[in-house]
Design a protein around this motif. Structure first.
Motif, mmCIF file in Angstrom:
data_model
loop_
_atom_site.group_PDB
_atom_site.id
_atom_site.type_symbol
_atom_site.label_atom_id
_atom_site.label_comp_id
_atom_site.label_asym_id
_atom_site.label_seq_id
_atom_site.Cartn_x
_atom_site.Cartn_y
_atom_site.Cartn_z
ATOM 1 N N ALA A 193 1.046 -1.424 0.026
ATOM 2 C CA ALA A 193 0.061 0.046 -0.023
ATOM 3 C C ALA A 193 0.964 1.310 0.068
ATOM 4 O O ALA A 193 0.583 2.114 -0.561
ATOM 5 C CB ALA A 193 -0.724 -0.014 1.250
ATOM 6 N N ALA A 194 2.063 1.229 0.911
ATOM 7 C CA ALA A 194 2.920 2.223 0.940
ATOM 8 C C ALA A 194 3.513 2.597 -0.459
ATOM 9 O O ALA A 194 3.841 3.662 -0.832
ATOM 10 C CB ALA A 194 3.964 2.307 2.051
ATOM 11 N N ALA A 195 3.930 1.381 -0.997
ATOM 12 C CA ALA A 195 4.794 1.581 -2.508
ATOM 13 C C ALA A 195 3.998 1.924 -3.488
ATOM 14 O O ALA A 195 4.464 2.787 -4.308
ATOM 15 C CB ALA A 195 5.537 0.376 -2.824
ATOM 16 N N ILE A 196 2.750 1.234 -3.705
ATOM 17 C CA ILE A 196 1.956 1.472 -4.731
ATOM 18 C C ILE A 196 0.502 1.465 -4.921
ATOM 19 O O ILE A 196 -0.250 1.953 -5.507
ATOM 20 C CB ILE A 196 1.959 0.378 -5.952
ATOM 21 C CG1 ILE A 196 1.419 -1.204 -5.399
ATOM 22 C CG2 ILE A 196 3.533 0.007 -6.499
ATOM 23 C CD1 ILE A 196 1.687 -2.197 -6.114
ATOM 24 N N GLY A 197 0.039 1.806 -3.454
ATOM 25 C CA GLY A 197 -1.242 2.361 -3.102
ATOM 26 C C GLY A 197 -2.465 1.072 -3.180
ATOM 27 O O GLY A 197 -3.611 1.593 -3.311
ATOM 28 N N VAL A 198 -2.069 0.041 -3.479
ATOM 29 C CA VAL A 198 -3.062 -1.075 -3.669
ATOM 30 C C VAL A 198 -3.033 -2.279 -2.944
ATOM 31 O O VAL A 198 -1.525 -2.739 -2.390
ATOM 32 C CB VAL A 198 -3.034 -1.654 -5.111
ATOM 33 C CG1 VAL A 198 -3.530 -0.620 -5.935
ATOM 34 C CG2 VAL A 198 -1.819 -2.441 -5.697
ATOM 35 N N ALA A 199 -3.728 -3.145 -2.426
ATOM 36 C CA ALA A 199 -3.615 -4.420 -1.692
ATOM 37 C C ALA A 199 -3.163 -5.378 -2.586
ATOM 38 O O ALA A 199 -3.358 -5.544 -3.806
ATOM 39 C CB ALA A 199 -4.928 -4.806 -1.250
ATOM 40 N N PRO A 200 -2.530 -6.566 -1.991
ATOM 41 C CA PRO A 200 -1.871 -7.735 -2.816
ATOM 42 C C PRO A 200 -2.943 -8.260 -3.579
ATOM 43 O O PRO A 200 -2.685 -8.613 -4.983
ATOM 44 C CB PRO A 200 -1.472 -8.539 -1.675
ATOM 45 C CG PRO A 200 -0.949 -7.905 -0.524
ATOM 46 C CD PRO A 200 -2.203 -6.608 -0.710
ATOM 47 N N LEU A 201 -4.114 -8.547 -3.147
ATOM 48 C CA LEU A 201 -5.062 -9.285 -4.119
ATOM 49 C C LEU A 201 -5.669 -8.444 -5.041
ATOM 50 O O LEU A 201 -5.808 -9.156 -6.385
ATOM 51 C CB LEU A 201 -6.127 -9.963 -3.254
ATOM 52 C CG LEU A 201 -5.800 -10.932 -2.154
ATOM 53 C CD1 LEU A 201 -7.199 -11.543 -1.334
ATOM 54 C CD2 LEU A 201 -5.188 -12.220 -2.894
ATOM 55 N N ALA A 202 -5.679 -7.148 -4.864
ATOM 56 C CA ALA A 202 -6.259 -6.158 -5.968
ATOM 57 C C ALA A 202 -5.102 -6.233 -6.776
ATOM 58 O O ALA A 202 -5.442 -6.150 -8.202
ATOM 59 C CB ALA A 202 -6.288 -4.941 -5.260
ATOM 60 N N TYR A 203 -3.869 -6.185 -6.721
ATOM 61 C CA TYR A 203 -2.860 -5.990 -7.513
ATOM 62 C C TYR A 203 -2.699 -7.371 -8.159
ATOM 63 O O TYR A 203 -2.534 -7.231 -9.427
ATOM 64 C CB TYR A 203 -1.476 -6.008 -6.749
ATOM 65 C CG TYR A 203 -0.220 -5.730 -7.424
ATOM 66 C CD1 TYR A 203 0.367 -4.710 -8.282
ATOM 67 C CD2 TYR A 203 0.586 -7.105 -7.845
ATOM 68 C CE1 TYR A 203 1.345 -4.501 -8.792
ATOM 69 C CE2 TYR A 203 1.822 -6.980 -8.503
ATOM 70 C CZ TYR A 203 2.236 -5.744 -9.194
ATOM 71 O OH TYR A 203 3.153 -5.625 -9.881
ATOM 72 N N ARG A 204 -2.759 -8.497 -7.636
ATOM 73 C CA ARG A 204 -2.957 -9.906 -8.401
ATOM 74 C C ARG A 204 -4.108 -9.870 -9.477
ATOM 75 O O ARG A 204 -3.787 -10.141 -10.499
ATOM 76 C CB ARG A 204 -2.975 -11.016 -7.325
ATOM 77 C CG ARG A 204 -3.179 -12.187 -7.999
ATOM 78 C CD ARG A 204 -3.338 -13.360 -7.188
ATOM 79 N NE ARG A 204 -1.964 -13.757 -6.710
ATOM 80 C CZ ARG A 204 -1.672 -14.836 -5.823
ATOM 81 N NH1 ARG A 204 -2.640 -15.090 -5.137
ATOM 82 N NH2 ARG A 204 -0.390 -15.034 -5.699
ATOM 83 N N HIS A 205 -4.994 -9.555 -8.899
ATOM 84 C CA HIS A 205 -6.341 -9.456 -9.926
ATOM 85 C C HIS A 205 -5.935 -8.513 -11.177
ATOM 86 O O HIS A 205 -6.477 -8.922 -12.403
ATOM 87 C CB HIS A 205 -7.737 -8.938 -9.152
ATOM 88 C CG HIS A 205 -8.742 -8.566 -9.990
ATOM 89 N ND1 HIS A 205 -9.568 -10.054 -10.434
ATOM 90 C CD2 HIS A 205 -9.370 -7.888 -10.250
ATOM 91 C CE1 HIS A 205 -10.544 -9.507 -11.420
ATOM 92 N NE2 HIS A 205 -10.431 -8.074 -11.074
ATOM 93 N N THR A 206 -5.483 -7.429 -10.928
ATOM 94 C CA THR A 206 -5.130 -6.232 -12.106
ATOM 95 C C THR A 206 -4.248 -7.151 -13.204
ATOM 96 O O THR A 206 -4.664 -7.099 -14.323
ATOM 97 C CB THR A 206 -4.442 -5.055 -11.524
ATOM 98 O OG1 THR A 206 -5.489 -4.512 -10.590
ATOM 99 C CG2 THR A 206 -4.245 -3.979 -12.591
#
Length: 325
Positions: free
Chosen positions: A303-316
């Motif tokens: 969240a601090a690095a790119i502003g998203v949660a792990p699962l949201a990042y994976r889904h994207t």
């Protein structure tokens, strides 16, 4: 197809002008289909004088900007640094920038950040420029949060790169943001450049440094990358490099532009991002393999690095991979 438009202004630097076509133009999907269309234009469609001893002929005029998904402005030689404090922005350029579609990205390379700043696009934003221009840039635009230590700043729709080759870093970052690490890494290999560079431009800033003894922390960094899943103490790094902790810390910062602790955290986050993109491992397992401890810790760091949660990042990135197929 995502259209990247490169706007070549009078005095454009040839190297930076061609970075987008080399990076984005090399990107392909699983079946070999191009992922981007890269087109170059000038304000009036006429040949452009470069910062070298030749001019370039372009096929398009400034009206192309109205069709861009991403607009890239390379640096150019026109004395913009000195003129910026006098609200430098030619009317034709201002009109062209206003034609950029809502939602399109705009990217400046090196001192082309002056264009974005004089157009008001960096007001209240964090941005970067070439370190040698940073102080003057900050004086001219106090409303911009200038970070002279980084290679680039991703502000979402508005992105800025530091000097020269940092344009390569930013284009690869955008490619990774759009299509994931697999595509970006392949492009980097084909262009014979690293997928990402350690540290920021702080390592290139002129400053007094101790005389080098020939020793380097490179081998220790490589050693640490193979052990990200476990704790790595500063004293352990220094011992591996055969230096005192104080000497190692100083030399590490000189070479990389950040502290060993900052570098380790960054490498752990990057490793976790790769695992999220290419594996189905649970978040807690990924956190452990990246040396970030728990899933909660990974969530905080991501969240601090790119502003998203792990699962949201994976889904994207899974969704983008599916679209590419």
């Amino acid at each position: 197809m995502h259209r990247v438009v490169v706007l070549a202004l009078d005095g454009v630097y040839p190297f930076e002008m061609t970075i987008p076509v080399r990076i984005f133009g090399t990107a392909e999907g699983p079946s070999g289909e191009p992922l981007y269309e890269v087109l170059t234009c000038s304000l009036d469609g006429r040949p452009v004088r470069t910062g070298a001893d030749f001019s370039v002929t372009v096929e398009h005029g400034g009206e192309l900007v109205a069709t861009a998904d991403t607009l890239v402005i390379p640096p150019f030689t026109c004395g913009v640094g000195e003129d910026a404090e006098r609200d430098w922005l030619p009317d034709e350029l201002a009109r062209t920038l206003r034609s950029l579609p809502a939602g399109a990205r705009i990217v400046s390379m090196c001192t082309a950040s002056y264009v974005l700043a004089t157009a008001g696009l960096l007001d209240g934003r964090r941005a970067t420029t070439h370190w040698n221009e940073a102080e003057q840039f900050q004086r001219a635009f106090p409303q911009v949060q200038v970070d002279a230590d980084v290679l680039f700043v991703d502000g979402g729709q508005v992105l800025t790169a530091a000097g020269v080759a940092a344009g390569v870093d930013l284009c690869l970052h955008l490619l990774r943001r759009d299509h994931g690490s697999t595509v970006a890494n392949r492009v980097a290999r084909l262009c014979v450049v690293p997928p990402w560079r350690e540290g920021g431009q702080a390592q290139f800033i002129e400053r007094p440094v101790p005389e080098s003894s020939g020793a380097s922390t490179a081998a220790t960094r490589e050693w640490a990358l193979g052990r990200l899943g476990g704790p790595i103490a500063l004293a352990e790094l220094a011992r591996h490099a055969g230096m005192s902790v104080r000497t190692f810390s100083r030399r590490f910062r000189d070479e990389v532009g950040m502290t060993p602790g900052q570098w380790l955290t960054r490498q752990r986050i990057e490793h976790a991002r790769r695992l999220l993109e290419v594996t189905d491992l649970p978040v807690d397992r990924i956190a452990a393999e990246a040396g970030l401890g728990t899933g909660a810790s990974l969530r905080r760091h991501l969240a601090a690095a790119i502003g998203v949660a792990p699962l949201a990042y994976r889904h994207t990135f899974r969704a983008k991979a599916a679209q590419s197929r």
